[in-house]
Write a protein that holds these residues in place. Structure first.
Motif, short mmCIF file in Angstrom:
data_model
loop_
_atom_site.label_atom_id
_atom_site.label_comp_id
_atom_site.label_asym_id
_atom_site.label_seq_id
_atom_site.Cartn_x
_atom_site.Cartn_y
_atom_site.Cartn_z
N GLU A 73 2.62 1.89 -3.46
CA GLU A 73 1.32 2.74 -4.31
C GLU A 73 1.83 4.41 -4.39
O GLU A 73 1.94 4.99 -5.49
CB GLU A 73 -0.36 2.53 -3.92
CG GLU A 73 -1.06 2.94 -4.57
CD GLU A 73 -2.70 2.45 -4.20
OE1 GLU A 73 -3.16 3.01 -5.58
OE2 GLU A 73 -2.65 1.99 -3.83
N THR B 64 -0.21 -3.09 -12.05
CA THR B 64 -0.99 -2.33 -11.80
C THR B 64 -0.92 -1.12 -11.07
O THR B 64 -1.24 -0.01 -12.10
CB THR B 64 -2.67 -2.91 -11.40
OG1 THR B 64 -2.91 -3.97 -11.99
CG2 THR B 64 -3.18 -1.85 -11.32
N LEU B 65 -0.29 -0.72 -9.78
CA LEU B 65 0.26 -0.14 -9.45
C LEU B 65 0.85 1.00 -10.15
O LEU B 65 1.24 2.43 -10.24
CB LEU B 65 0.60 0.54 -7.55
CG LEU B 65 1.45 -0.77 -7.72
CD1 LEU B 65 2.51 0.14 -7.75
CD2 LEU B 65 1.65 -1.21 -6.14
N ASN C 16 -1.35 2.72 -12.80
CA ASN C 16 -2.01 3.45 -12.44
C ASN C 16 -1.31 5.20 -12.31
O ASN C 16 -1.65 5.78 -12.15
CB ASN C 16 -2.69 3.39 -11.32
CG ASN C 16 -4.04 2.21 -11.82
OD1 ASN C 16 -4.27 1.61 -12.80
ND2 ASN C 16 -4.20 1.58 -10.84
N ARG D 265 0.67 -1.03 -0.20
CA ARG D 265 -0.36 -0.15 0.14
C ARG D 265 0.99 1.63 -0.22
O ARG D 265 0.54 2.11 -0.28
CB ARG D 265 -0.65 0.22 0.71
CG ARG D 265 -2.05 -0.10 1.07
CD ARG D 265 -2.77 -0.81 2.42
NE ARG D 265 -3.28 0.46 3.47
CZ ARG D 265 -3.30 0.17 3.81
NH1 ARG D 265 -3.75 -0.88 4.77
NH2 ARG D 265 -3.28 0.72 4.96
N GLU E 167 -1.21 -6.86 -8.46
CA GLU E 167 -0.95 -5.55 -7.91
C GLU E 167 0.47 -4.73 -7.83
O GLU E 167 -0.20 -3.25 -8.17
CB GLU E 167 -0.82 -5.85 -6.36
CG GLU E 167 -1.73 -4.85 -5.75
CD GLU E 167 -2.19 -5.09 -4.14
OE1 GLU E 167 -2.98 -4.42 -3.29
OE2 GLU E 167 -2.10 -5.84 -4.28
#
Length: 253
Positions: free
Chosen positions: A73, A231-232, A235, A70, A228
């Motif tokens: 990100e 993807t981050l 993004n 987290r 994940e």
């Protein structure tokens, strides 16, 4: 530097380079800040007991930064590792942050002004974190997190710039010694080899910010976290670095 198919430097992957003999049982490591300081201060430094190989130096090495996915990100959105960033999942206790804010490197700057990297992929702090984060170093968030929720960022020392400080142990501990710059840091690294050839407590402090494109490899525990991470990065509009899935690095010691 040669690498295996899993993204690790030659000899570091237990799959591609299986060990021929079991490792000796490690001594129990201290779990509180007070104990760590006592241990660091009393560790004998006997130069020349084990000769450092000529190739042992900071340039050309990779160093490692553990962070929660987290928090990664937020790092991706910012584009860099920054010492003043507030992590989404803060694994350090208030006591640890206070110690690193008051500890200083040779030029008077606080340790907290630097981005910290471990010299060892399997550092003492990472071992403690995945073993349950017991002791005063760690926050409740660290104890609640699973090891598989973390990622390991590998960054070449050569990508960190010249404003570096080598610490021969926990940067917040009173017994730790510092050496500023690559030359002095390499000399200190070679001295440390005599008593701690695995460098499991040593740190390299980078003034930063450290751009995320300096990261050579992100090591994750499983395919889900790999996806994940991809993807981050997407993004955030960043190309994803190499991602290695290596479950043994996230298992309890």
């Amino acid at each position: 530097m040669a690498e295996c198919i899993h993204g690790f430097d030659e000899g570091l992957c237990d799959i591609c380079y299986p060990r021929t003999a079991p490792e000796p049982v490690r001594a129990v490591r201290t779990s509180t800040i007070r104990e760590t300081r006592t241990t660091r201060a009393s560790t004998p430094r006997v130069a020349g007991v084990v000769s450092a190989p000529p190739s042992l130096k900071l340039p050309g090495r990779r160093v490692f930064h553990v962070t929660h996915v987290r928090t990664l990100e937020s790092i991706a959105l910012d584009g860099a590792l920054r010492a003043d960033a507030v992590p989404d999942v803060d694994v350090s206790s208030a006591t640890t942050r206070e110690l690193r804010a008051t500890a200083t490197v040779p030029d008077g700057r606080a340790v907290a002004e630097f981005v910290a990297f471990a010299l060892a992929q399997d550092s003492t702090r990472w071992e403690q974190l995945r073993d349950g984060a017991e002791g005063a170093h760690w926050s409740d968030a660290a104890r609640a997190a699973r090891p598989t929720e973390f990622v390991l960022l590998a960054v070449p020392v050569d990508a960190l710039g010249a404003d570096l400080v080598f610490a021969d142990g926990d940067s917040g501990a009173s017994g730790t010694r510092f050496a500023a710059g690559l030359d002095a840091g390499t000399a200190a690294l070679r001295r440390l080899h005599a008593s701690d050839p695995d460098f499991r407590d040593a740190e390299l402090l980078a003034a930063g910010p450290v751009p995320l494109d300096a990261v050579a490899i992100v090591t994750v525990a499983n395919d889900r976290v790999r996806d994940e991470v991809r993807t981050l990065f997407a993004n955030a509009g960043l190309p994803a670095p190499r991602i290695a899935v290596y479950p043994p690095l996230f298992q309890s010691a």
